[in-house]
Each structure stands twice: as structure tokens, then as C-alpha cells.
Design a protein around this motif. Sequence first.
Motif, PDB file in Angstrom:
ATOM      1  N   GLU A  45      -7.234  -6.017  -1.331  1.00 33.39           N
ATOM      2  CA  GLU A  45      -6.478  -4.970  -2.028  1.00 33.39           C
ATOM      3  C   GLU A  45      -5.214  -4.590  -1.248  1.00 33.39           C
ATOM      4  O   GLU A  45      -5.160  -4.762  -0.027  1.00 33.39           O
ATOM      5  CB  GLU A  45      -7.354  -3.721  -2.177  1.00 33.39           C
ATOM      6  CG  GLU A  45      -7.765  -3.392  -3.587  1.00 33.39           C
ATOM      7  CD  GLU A  45      -6.688  -3.595  -4.658  1.00 33.39           C
ATOM      8  OE1 GLU A  45      -5.492  -3.433  -4.401  1.00 33.39           O
ATOM      9  OE2 GLU A  45      -7.070  -3.921  -5.780  1.00 33.39           O
ATOM     10  N   GLY A  46      -4.234  -4.057  -1.965  1.00 37.74           N
ATOM     11  CA  GLY A  46      -3.049  -3.503  -1.300  1.00 37.74           C
ATOM     12  C   GLY A  46      -1.924  -4.502  -1.092  1.00 37.74           C
ATOM     13  O   GLY A  46      -0.921  -4.186  -0.449  1.00 37.74           O
ATOM     14  N   PRO A  77      -2.034 -10.163  -8.187  1.00 35.13           N
ATOM     15  CA  PRO A  77      -2.525  -9.058  -7.358  1.00 35.13           C
ATOM     16  C   PRO A  77      -3.408  -9.561  -6.214  1.00 35.13           C
ATOM     17  O   PRO A  77      -4.159 -10.526  -6.371  1.00 35.13           O
ATOM     18  CB  PRO A  77      -3.367  -8.227  -8.342  1.00 35.13           C
ATOM     19  CG  PRO A  77      -3.646  -9.106  -9.508  1.00 35.13           C
ATOM     20  CD  PRO A  77      -2.552 -10.124  -9.562  1.00 35.13           C
ATOM     21  N   THR A 110       0.831  -1.220   0.000  1.00 35.12           N
ATOM     22  CA  THR A 110       0.000   0.000   0.000  1.00 35.12           C
ATOM     23  C   THR A 110       0.865   1.271   0.000  1.00 35.12           C
ATOM     24  O   THR A 110       0.530   2.252  -0.671  1.00 35.12           O
ATOM     25  CB  THR A 110      -0.984   0.052   1.195  1.00 35.12           C
ATOM     26  OG1 THR A 110      -0.280  -0.330   2.355  1.00 35.12           O
ATOM     27  CG2 THR A 110      -2.172  -0.856   1.015  1.00 35.12           C
ATOM     28  N   ASN A 134      -4.143   0.435  -7.787  1.00 38.88           N
ATOM     29  CA  ASN A 134      -4.519  -0.804  -7.099  1.00 38.88           C
ATOM     30  C   ASN A 134      -3.514  -1.914  -7.396  1.00 38.88           C
ATOM     31  O   ASN A 134      -2.590  -1.743  -8.194  1.00 38.88           O
ATOM     32  CB  ASN A 134      -5.938  -1.239  -7.512  1.00 38.88           C
ATOM     33  CG  ASN A 134      -6.064  -1.335  -9.029  1.00 38.88           C
ATOM     34  OD1 ASN A 134      -5.162  -1.837  -9.701  1.00 38.88           O
ATOM     35  ND2 ASN A 134      -7.161  -0.820  -9.562  1.00 38.88           N
ATOM     36  N   SER A 135      -3.735  -3.060  -6.750  1.00 41.12           N
ATOM     37  CA  SER A 135      -2.759  -4.163  -6.838  1.00 41.12           C
ATOM     38  C   SER A 135      -2.696  -4.746  -8.254  1.00 41.12           C
ATOM     39  O   SER A 135      -1.639  -5.213  -8.684  1.00 41.12           O
ATOM     40  CB  SER A 135      -3.092  -5.254  -5.821  1.00 41.12           C
ATOM     41  OG  SER A 135      -4.391  -5.755  -6.023  1.00 41.12           O
ATOM     42  N   GLU A 136      -3.822  -4.708  -8.968  1.00 44.70           N
ATOM     43  CA  GLU A 136      -3.808  -5.255 -10.322  1.00 44.70           C
ATOM     44  C   GLU A 136      -2.896  -4.420 -11.225  1.00 44.70           C
ATOM     45  O   GLU A 136      -2.073  -4.947 -11.975  1.00 44.70           O
ATOM     46  CB  GLU A 136      -5.236  -5.284 -10.872  1.00 44.70           C
ATOM     47  CG  GLU A 136      -5.319  -6.140 -12.103  1.00 44.70           C
ATOM     48  CD  GLU A 136      -6.729  -6.218 -12.675  1.00 44.70           C
ATOM     49  OE1 GLU A 136      -7.701  -6.063 -11.902  1.00 44.70           O
ATOM     50  OE2 GLU A 136      -6.839  -6.410 -13.892  1.00 44.70           O
ATOM     51  N   SER A 149      -6.045  -8.385  -5.124  1.00 40.25           N
ATOM     52  CA  SER A 149      -7.481  -8.305  -5.434  1.00 40.25           C
ATOM     53  C   SER A 149      -8.022  -9.664  -5.899  1.00 40.25           C
ATOM     54  O   SER A 149      -9.186  -9.984  -5.656  1.00 40.25           O
ATOM     55  CB  SER A 149      -7.740  -7.237  -6.506  1.00 40.25           C
ATOM     56  OG  SER A 149      -6.941  -7.494  -7.641  1.00 40.25           O
TER      57      SER A 149
END
Length: 395
Positions: free
Chosen positions: A364-365, A357, A329, A339-341, A359
Amino acid sequence: MKFAKRLSDISASPTIAVMQEAQRLRKQGIDVIDFGPGEPDFPTPAPIKQAGIEAINADFTKYTASSGIVELRQAIADKYNREWGTDFTPANVVVSCGAKHAIYNVCTTVFEEGDEVLNPAPYWVTFPEVVKMTGAKPVDVITTEEEGFILKAKAVAAAIGPKTRGLIVNTPNNPTGALIPGDEVGRIAELGRRHNLFLLFDETYEYFTYGETKHVSLASFVKASDDFYAIVGSASKTYSMTGWRIGYILGSKPLIDKIGEFQSHAAGNPTSVSQKAALAAILSDPSLVKAMQEEYCRRREYVLNALSEIPGFSCPRPDGAFYVFPNVTACLKASGIPNSEEFARFLIKEARVTTVPGSAFGMEGYIRISYATSMENLREGLGRIKAAVTTLLKH
Ligand SMILES: Cc1ncc(COP(=O)(O)O)c(C=O)c1O
């Protein structure tokens, strides 16, 4: 084309998609380091391969009993009885075409439209999709980094509602590597018993633990005849046999009978030759698995050290499986990557390293890095990530 409603909300496995993306880039001549797959890089050990070869040469290549050959079901029951003091017999075991198939079998047999199934997040990508295929609804129970991503019985109890039918538990965990301590497994078992909450325990990574905390199977808290649980295991990761496709389910005889009936129509039987190889694997000297466990342990140490030197990354210390799940993050915030993607995309483009990712796992993160790859790849790939992220954060 019009598809069945029950599949309308299902998407392809994101981890397989990452693997395919790495293959695509390699075909273009791009040198990609792949931290995506949850697949051991060791060859299947020689005695296991030999058992498969012997099965072919002995023409053991026809249909078998649909729930698996009795010697293999017996060997699986014996393994659990020896390790966890249970009272399983072959009547408590179905052999399926991998743990993935085993999980599908259990969910199809137990869950249905109108049910809710608690699904601790971050979760292995397949769990919510399989629940949806049954018509039931997956409901996330969030585990947090602060608690080492360990599922607590208290959180499960708080999430139980009038429609809750089941809970899926994966320990050691993919993607976080978290391992649920024995006393907490006992408390979760008690909840299952008291609330008629069906517990599906996926113990695929049972032998890959590295710290003080040891894996404790749900088996040590149930009797074979209890009707509120199923335990799923797999030959895939333990013996580096992913392509042979052997997994299994342990549960009460009525549950196992019903799953056997379903499997007899849906799959016939698990591959005959693979069953013989899996039998050799389960009866093999424990040193085969120990050697792999020790190598993963070395790699985990290396990866954690290397990650600690990457700016914007912080990584909880996982006790099991062969994944790390670093928190990125700070990196996202400082770089403006949303975002992670997108972050995983950035790593493919700028570092030529594939990761998955967070997600994809409902969190997330974070990103997932698999260390089921050689030390050489780990050194090179983590070096590239460090260089790419250092440059990114300078701008
Ligand atoms: C938690 C978990 N369960 C099951 C599986 C699937 O194992 P199998 O190859 O036996 O289908 C995986 C594979 O990644 C996994 O991570």
C-alpha cells in the motif's frame, strides 16, 4: 457455476485489467496516457522479425520437440555459460510459452499442498497467484523502501519455517526496479543450498540495469547439476517480443526432464515460428538490446526528475527494469484518498493517466509507473499527474 477449489482464490491480473481499462476509455474517445503495461514500446527488431518470416516461408510451422528445438536450447545454455561461467547443456533448458508459462511450469513441478513459498513483497502480481494454483501457500517477506526494496538473505533466513519449501526472487524487480547486488545473491544461493530451499529466480529484466550495481545471475553461484534452483528468463522484454511468447527455464537435468514431461501434455510445444525468431534474437548483435537499454536509461532519468516535482510524491531511485514505484502516502494523507487503488482511480479520472496501484503488488501507499512508453507520453502524462495532484492538494 462451480469451479475447482484450487482456482477459487485466484483473480485476474490487475496489470492486464488496467490495460483493458485504458483501452475501454480510448474506445469512448477519451485520450488516456497509459503508464500501466510492462511492455516495451519498441517494435520487435527487424532481424528477429525476418527470422520469423523465414521460418513461416520454410514451412517450419509444425509441432516441434516439446521442450523446444535443440538449437535454441543450446543457444540459451551457451549464453549463460558465456556470461556466468556455468556448465549448462541443452539438457538443462526447457523453452516455454513465455516466462509466465515457465514460472507456472516450475511451480507446478516443485510446489504442492502443505508447502509454503516465500514471496518477497512488493511482488510481481503473478507470483502469489501461481503459487496458490499449486495448492501451496505464498508467504510475504516484506522488503522496504529504506533498504531500496532489496531482498536480504537475513530477511529470508528469518522467514524460513517448518513448511517453507521455496523462495521466489525477481531481480531486477517488477514493480520496484530494485536490483539485488551480487554478494546478496550469493548469500541467498547459500541459504537455498543449506536449507534445501527451492530458489526460483526470475531474471526477465536481466539486461535492463542503469546504475553502478550490475545484475548478477543466480547462475554464477550454482552448478548445472544442483537440485535446489530454477532460473527463468524471457525473450519478451529483452528483445521486445512480448507477443511471440518465448521464455525458458534452466535447472538440473532431472528437474528439466520432469518439467518437459509436464509441458508435453500441458502445452505441446512453444510456437515453432517464435522459437526460430527467439534463436535469431539470442544470437543477435548485443547492440540491439543496448540501444533499448540506453533509451530506458534516458527515460528513467527524465521520469525521476519529473516525479521529484510532484507534490506528495517521493520516489526511490531504481537500478533496473523499466518501472518506478513512487511513494504517494503523503499525497493520500493530505488529500484523504484512502488507498493506492482509489488514488489510481483518481489519476484516471482527473489526469487521464493509468498507473497500477501498489496494492496489486502487495504494498500500500505506492503506485507503479512503467516508462516503457515514449518520451512524448512520459512528458504529457507526468505533466497531467502533476497538474491533477497540485489541484488536489490545494483543496
Ligand atoms: C517479473 C516478470 N516475470 C515474467 C513476466 C512475464 O514475461 P513473459 O512475457 O515472458 O511471460 C513479466 C511480465 O510482466 C514480469 O514482469
